[in-house]
Design a protein around this motif. Structure first.
Motif, PDB file in Angstrom:
ATOM      1  N   ASN A 134       5.788  -5.574  -2.525  1.00 50.51           N
ATOM      2  CA  ASN A 134       5.119  -5.504  -3.828  1.00 50.51           C
ATOM      3  C   ASN A 134       5.839  -4.605  -4.828  1.00 50.51           C
ATOM      4  O   ASN A 134       5.346  -4.408  -5.940  1.00 50.51           O
ATOM      5  CB  ASN A 134       3.684  -5.000  -3.650  1.00 50.51           C
ATOM      6  CG  ASN A 134       2.835  -5.944  -2.827  1.00 50.51           C
ATOM      7  OD1 ASN A 134       3.075  -7.147  -2.814  1.00 50.51           O
ATOM      8  ND2 ASN A 134       1.849  -5.410  -2.119  1.00 50.51           N
ATOM      9  N   ASP A 136       6.108  -1.433  -4.904  1.00 47.40           N
ATOM     10  CA  ASP A 136       5.234  -0.334  -5.300  1.00 47.40           C
ATOM     11  C   ASP A 136       5.995   0.956  -5.577  1.00 47.40           C
ATOM     12  O   ASP A 136       5.631   1.716  -6.477  1.00 47.40           O
ATOM     13  CB  ASP A 136       4.175  -0.091  -4.216  1.00 47.40           C
ATOM     14  CG  ASP A 136       3.127  -1.190  -4.183  1.00 47.40           C
ATOM     15  OD1 ASP A 136       2.974  -1.883  -5.207  1.00 47.40           O
ATOM     16  OD2 ASP A 136       2.466  -1.362  -3.143  1.00 47.40           O
ATOM     17  N   ARG A 194      -2.755   0.533  -5.533  1.00 54.32           N
ATOM     18  CA  ARG A 194      -1.720  -0.130  -4.733  1.00 54.32           C
ATOM     19  C   ARG A 194      -1.950   0.109  -3.240  1.00 54.32           C
ATOM     20  O   ARG A 194      -1.520  -0.697  -2.415  1.00 54.32           O
ATOM     21  CB  ARG A 194      -0.323   0.350  -5.133  1.00 54.32           C
ATOM     22  CG  ARG A 194       0.064   0.099  -6.582  1.00 54.32           C
ATOM     23  CD  ARG A 194      -0.238  -1.301  -7.040  1.00 54.32           C
ATOM     24  NE  ARG A 194       0.458  -2.321  -6.283  1.00 54.32           N
ATOM     25  CZ  ARG A 194       0.248  -3.617  -6.395  1.00 54.32           C
ATOM     26  NH1 ARG A 194      -0.677  -4.053  -7.234  1.00 54.32           N
ATOM     27  NH2 ARG A 194       0.923  -4.483  -5.675  1.00 54.32           N
ATOM     28  N   ASP A 201      -2.963  -6.715   2.049  1.00 56.82           N
ATOM     29  CA  ASP A 201      -1.819  -7.536   2.455  1.00 56.82           C
ATOM     30  C   ASP A 201      -1.529  -7.374   3.947  1.00 56.82           C
ATOM     31  O   ASP A 201      -1.177  -8.341   4.639  1.00 56.82           O
ATOM     32  CB  ASP A 201      -0.584  -7.163   1.639  1.00 56.82           C
ATOM     33  CG  ASP A 201      -0.680  -7.642   0.199  1.00 56.82           C
ATOM     34  OD1 ASP A 201      -1.588  -8.435  -0.102  1.00 56.82           O
ATOM     35  OD2 ASP A 201       0.158  -7.213  -0.624  1.00 56.82           O
TER      36      ASP A 201
END
Length: 267
Positions: A134, A136, A194, A201
């Motif tokens: 992602n 992040d 996040r 996820d």
């Protein structure tokens, strides 16, 4: 994410506009290039510093073959390249990821490996791989870079609009730090969000949230029992577990309460 990201973008545009008012419109290309360089340096130095601070070393595949196979399978499922794996003695059970897609690194503490069952460790690894997938870490570095840029811009505005004496110098430092702290509140809100996304996820990747929930419970207990931690504040922001408790601490925390994360994973 959209709202907070929009607010951060607005802070950055205000900083650039302030620089243009003080130094003229010709300053904007320099401001943009300087911003990119600042974020790039923060990213490179932050990644190097995080690995060095915990003494991370390459994880031998002969010794940790199960972990390597788990990460290889999870990486394929998540559509990313297998990141480099490192192991460190942190004094507490924890793990963190740095880098981006194609250049990621996952660091796992020896204490975590000893503490968790295989399915629980798989949940933690999936969480860290989700951060890489992602982007992040890159997102957080950009946010921190914007906070630094806005703080510096505020300092220059105070200096350029005042008498440029000693009092203005100290006032600029105070104003710059306050403005940077204000922007960081929004950056930390992104960080907490996040963490929830990475949990979700990971839950999807391993087929259920209970292994990661059990891992978080064990990690929390392990951190409470630990006598000494080798993790500093900068690296703590990257780790899977954060220990902030009070109301103000929660506001400026990089992690949401672990109890809420466990509840979401098991819902």
């Amino acid at each position: 994410m959209a709202v907070v990201g929009g607010i951060l973008a607005a802070f950055y545009l205000v900083a650039v506009a302030a620089a243009m008012v003080v130094y003229g419109t010709g300053i904007w290309p320099l401001a943009v290039v300087g911003s990119v360089l600042l974020v790039g340096v923060q990213y490179k130095v932050g990644k190097w510093g995080a690995l060095r601070s915990v003494g991370a070393e390459d994880m031998p595949e002969a010794q940790y073959g199960t972990i390597h196979r788990q990460v290889e399978q999870l990486s394929r499922d998540m559509g990313i390249e297998k990141p480099d794996l490192k192991v460190a003695r942190m004094g507490v059970p924890n793990a963190f990821a740095v880098g981006r897609k194609g250049a990621g690194v996952v660091v796992v503490s020896e204490e975590l490996i000893q503490l968790l069952d295989q399915d629980e460790l798989e949940g933690v690894l999936a969480h860290e791989l989700a951060h890489i997938a992602n982007r992040d870490v890159v997102t957080m570095v950009i946010g921190q870079g914007i906070a630094s840029i806005v703080g510096i811009a505020a300092q220059f505005v105070v200096l350029m609009t005042g008498d440029n004496d000693l009092a203005d110098f100290f006032l600029a430092i105070v104003v710059g730090n306050l403005v940077q702290f204000l922007v960081m509140i929004f950056v930390l809100a992104i960080s907490r969000y996040r963490e929830y996304v990475a949990d979700a996820d990971a839950k999807r990747a391993i087929g259920g949230g209970d292994p990661l929930a059990r891992a978080l419970e064990k990690i929390q207990q392990g951190n409470q029992r630990a006598q000494r931690s080798e993790i500093d504040e900068q690296v703590g922001a990257l780790c899977i577990f954060g220990s902030d408790r009070g109301l103000l601490q929660k506001l400026v925390s990089t992690h949401p309460p672990v109890e809420e994360r466990i509840q979401r994973l098991r819902s």
